[in-house]
Every structure is written in C-alpha cells, then in structure tokens.
Design an enzyme around this catalytic site. Structure first.
Site, PDB file in Angstrom:
ATOM      1  N   VAL A 191       0.957  -1.123  -0.002  1.00 28.64           N
ATOM      2  CA  VAL A 191       0.128   0.160  -0.081  1.00 28.64           C
ATOM      3  C   VAL A 191       0.966   1.254   0.007  1.00 28.64           C
ATOM      4  CG1 VAL A 191      -1.699   1.374   1.128  1.00 28.64           C
ATOM      5  CG2 VAL A 191      -1.907  -1.164   1.169  1.00 28.64           C
ATOM      6  N   ALA A 231       4.430   4.112   2.787  1.00 33.68           N
ATOM      7  CA  ALA A 231       4.040   2.710   2.193  1.00 33.68           C
ATOM      8  C   ALA A 231       4.211   1.797   3.140  1.00 33.68           C
ATOM      9  CB  ALA A 231       4.696   2.625   0.820  1.00 33.68           C
ATOM     10  N   LYS A 232       3.605   0.836   3.037  1.00 32.31           N
ATOM     11  CA  LYS A 232       3.943  -0.498   3.780  1.00 32.31           C
ATOM     12  C   LYS A 232       3.556  -1.738   3.066  1.00 32.31           C
ATOM     13  CE  LYS A 232       5.183  -1.664   7.873  1.00 32.31           C
ATOM     14  NZ  LYS A 232       6.163  -0.491   8.897  1.00 32.31           N
ATOM     15  N   GLY A 233       4.174  -3.114   3.314  1.00 31.05           N
ATOM     16  CA  GLY A 233       3.935  -4.039   2.868  1.00 31.05           C
ATOM     17  C   GLY A 233       3.812  -4.985   3.649  1.00 31.05           C
TER      18      GLY A 233
END
Ligand code: NAD
Length: 430
Positions: free
Chosen positions: A74, A119-121
């Site tokens: 995201v 962001a992050k995953g």
C-alpha cells in the site's frame, strides 16, 4: 491492482469505523484535520491510499507441494517524495493493517522531514514455519509481483516484523536482475556489504532511546535510578533494552511472543541477548524470574517501551499502566481509547511516528549513500540520527505546548500539515 474496498467517505466522517489499527489511524488523522480546519475533500485525500496492490504469492515448499500466499503493498501518499515503508511477514497481516501502517509512515516521514511519502507491505505468513530457502522464494516472488510499483524513485521497502537484512538483499537482487543492472537504492536495511548503511540495523532502537532519555529529562526523572520495561525483544526491542542499559537505565523486564522475564535489580541485557541468540526466545533466561507477559505492561516503572505489535495498550488494561512514560517503539501499540485513559492519568506517551522514526531516518541516509555511492562513517550516521531525533522531539514538544495538544496530536498535526502543504502547492492535476 485491487480496487479500493474501504468505504473511505464513511470512514472519514466517522459513521463507519473500520476499528483496529486503521480505525486508530483514521481517528488520529480526523483529529488533526479538525485542529487544522481542513475541508472534507482535503481530509479524504489524506485518508485514502494513493495506490494499493494485492498479489498472490505461489510458493513451492521444500517438500514439493505448492501453497498460495497473499501479499499487499500500500502506497498511502507520495506528495513529498517516493513512498517508503517496511515489509512485514506475519500470520495476521491484512490489508487494513497494511493501510494503517502505510498512513503512519507518511506522517513519520513528514514529521522527521525526510523527503518521502508512506508505504507498507506485508505477506500473510508465519516465517517461523518456513525454511530460509522457502522464505527466499516467497520474498523473490512477492518482489517480482510488486515490481511495477517499487523502485528507488517510486517506493523503497525496508525490514519490519519477520523480515531482516537477508530479505532486503533478496529483494534488491530480484529487482536488480529484472532491471538488468544493480539498483542498491531500491531497498534500505540491506547488509552493509551490499551498500547498507553503517548504523541502520540499530537505528530504530537508538532513536527510541534518544527520545526516551529526552522524555525522562522532560519529566525530571534522573537516568540513574530510572527503570524500564520493554515488550518485544526483536530488532527494535532488544536494541532499545541494550541502549537503555548502556545509558544507565535499569531494565527490569522484557518479553517476546513466547514469554517474559523480570529482575527487580535489572536484567543483564548482553547476557539476555546471548541467550536469545542461542535459543530464539527470552524464555528460560537464568538471570531473572518468569513473568506473566501481560503483567509487563502494568509494572511500576519510569519507562514502558512497547516494541512488538499494534493495540497492546487498550481500553482493558490502560488504566492499570503504572509507567510514567510510554515510548512507542512499535507502530500503533496504543489504541485511541488507551490514549485517552493514559492522557487523563498523566502518562506521557511519546508517539510511534516520533519515537521509532530512527529507522526511517537512517534508511534515508542509506538511500542517499546508495544513490551517491559514497559512504559515511558510523559516527557521522549516529550523530546525524541523534540530531534529527532531538530536533523532532523539541518541535513536537513546542507544538504540543503552544496548541495545548498531546504529543501524538502535536506530531500528527505537524506531519499532516506538511503533507497537505506539499499536496496543495503541487496543485491538482489535471
Ligand atoms: P521483529 O520481528 O524483529 O521483533 C518483534 C518482536 O516482538 C519479537 O521479539 C517477537 O517475539 C515479539 N512479539 C510479537 N508479538 C508479541 C506479543 N504479543 N507480545 C510480546 N512480544 C511479541 O520486529 P521489529 O522490527 O523489532 O518490529 C517491532 C515493532 O517495531 C513493529 O511494530 C514494527 O512495525 C516497529 N518498527 C520497526 C522498525 C524497524 O526498523 N525494524 C522501525 C520502526 C518501527
């Protein structure tokens, strides 16, 4: 690419709260927007991720069977620069959690004035149940699936829960092989031998301790005689315990997902680290007594450092917290309800987007070094990190005082204002 499944307008106006970390993140944004007097359109722009990707990650297991995992990336915002944020391997990863973590990354980068969005995953996997070879295959396939949206000028992943510098090396290699040339700036938190920065591995913990010591001074608590409890003994928690002990704070308790240990006179942190390196857990450490893990959060200490997962301080236990200061090593460890209870009880909460920002600061230093192919000394990294952390601490404290806000509210308002300024200055295309 998945469509936005979150009913954002309803979330923004509060009529439908997603709960959990995303509910907390949205409520924090809503409070900042109210303080800043922004109109609903701007609020919604700040609330929605710019881009989301959900991918299937097929894995061939060592026994030859195939398993399909799910991964997300995201990108919450890139008004101020490329998106930046960690990659998490954990069994409870879901899209809403990743959305919340991505939003917090946007605020963290803006607050610390590093030129990134957030962001992050995450991949839904319990890494303890997989071999290194399997984890390498998961990492490479996930990287290859999200390849179109990452890159040194687009989105730069880093380690988080369940991932480490080996994961970053595999990501960098996969991206580089696909590009046809070596691209060290696509990830941070890499091994130093591949262009990682000196001081990155310990940066989050070091930053936690810089602000923890500043918070002790602010509350008039001398370091000699101060006590601390640390929840989580991974990359952030173990380093935080070590640096606190080195600074002269007595670390009386630590925990991990398997158990907790307590020693009223102080734990021998290097011995505990050696025990964890040997056994994989704090459980069974001879230098302390067994403690019920939830009780760690309620110990009578000066500093409580939650450095594990979200939502551990909540409406059900916040009133029993006896720590004078909470320094959030983890992202989102305090729910909105707990925040209110702690504030009313006079507990100083140093929020995640400030307290654990040391990691992204040195990730930024690493990206700068990687892109310039020019390496800084450890001393230079450490000095710059400390300066940035203390500048941010001073700024948040001043804003809180001037506006009558908690530290979390002040930090969020500062960050949201910077992101909104960038957005408005760029203008709306077309
Ligand atoms: P990690 O995987 O290295 O360590 C996590 C630790 O938490 C482990 O010791 C694990 O056993 C423990 N844990 C898990 N669930 C627990 C529970 N319910 N109770 C007690 N302990 C539990 O992860 P990390 O990188 O240290 O990340 C910890 C937190 O810090 C996360 O919230 C992460 O998002 C945040 N954070 C990490 C970084 C970084 O640079 N690694 C930077 C900023 C924020």
């Amino acid at each position: 690419m998945t469509p936005n499944v979150l009913p954002f307008p309803e979330v923004v106006d509060g009529s439908l709260s997603p709960g959990g970390p995303l509910g907390d993140a949205q409520a924090q944004l809503a409070a900042a927007v109210a303080t800043l007097g922004y109109e609903p359109g701007l609020h919604e722009m700040l609330a929605r991720p710019r881009r989301e990707m959900t991918v299937s990650v097929p894995l061939r297991r060592d026994d030859g069977s195939v398993e399909i995992l799910t991964g997300h990336r995201v990108q919450h915002n890139f008004s101020r620069g490329p998106a930046k944020g960690g990659l998490r391997f954990a069994p409870n990863v879901d899209l809403d959690e990743v959305r919340a973590l991505a939003m917090w990354m946007t605020w963290k980068c803006a607050l610390l004035d590093v030129p990134y969005g957030g962001a992050k995953g995450g991949v839904r996997i319990d890494p303890r149940n997989y071999s290194q070879a399997e984890l390498e295959r998961v990492t490479r396939r996930y990287t290859s699936e999200i390849l179109p949206i990452i890159g040194p000028e687009r989105d730069i992943p880093a380690p988080d829960i369940g991932t480490d510098e080996a994961t970053m090396a595999w990501m960098m290699d996969t991206y580089s092989v696909s590009s046809g040339y070596t691209v060290p700036g696509v990830v941070t938190g890499k091994p130093v031998s591949l262009g990682g920065s000196l001081g990155r591995a310990s940066a989050t913990s070091a930053g936690v301790v810089h602000v923890a010591l500043a918070a002790l001074a602010h509350r008039g608590v001398p370091v000699a005689g101060a006590t601390a409890a640390v929840q989580g003994f991974g990359k952030v928690g173990a380093g935080a315990a070590q640096f606190l002990a080195e600074a002269g704070v007595t670390v009386v308790a630590v925990s991990d997902q398997y158990g907790a240990v307590h020693a009223a006179g102080g734990l021998d942190v290097p011995a505990l680290q050696a025990h964890v390196a040997d056994t994989g857990s704090v459980v069974g450490f001879g230098g302390g007594e067994v403690l019920d893990p939830p009780a760690l959060l309620e110990l009578d200490v000066d500093l409580l450092v939650p450095a594990a997962v979200e939502g551990v301080l909540h409406g059900g236990n916040a009133a029993r917290v006896r720590a004078r200061i909470v320094v959030e090593g983890a992202n989102g460890p305090t729910t909105g309800e707990a925040d209110r209870i702690l504030d009313e009880a006079g507990v100083l909460v140093v929020p995640d987007i400030l307290a654990n920002a040391g990691g992204v600061i040195v990730s930024y230093f690493e990206w700068v070094q990687s892109n310039q192919a020019y390496w800084w000394s450890r001393q230079e990294v450490d000095d710059r990190l400390e300066r940035r952390m203390l500048q941010a601490w001073d700024g948040v404290l001043a804003t809180a005082g001037a506006r009558g806000l908690t530290l979390r509210e002040a930090a969020t308002v500062t960050a949201v204002e910077r992101v909104a300024d960038a957005h408005l200055t760029r203008g709306l295309y077309p």
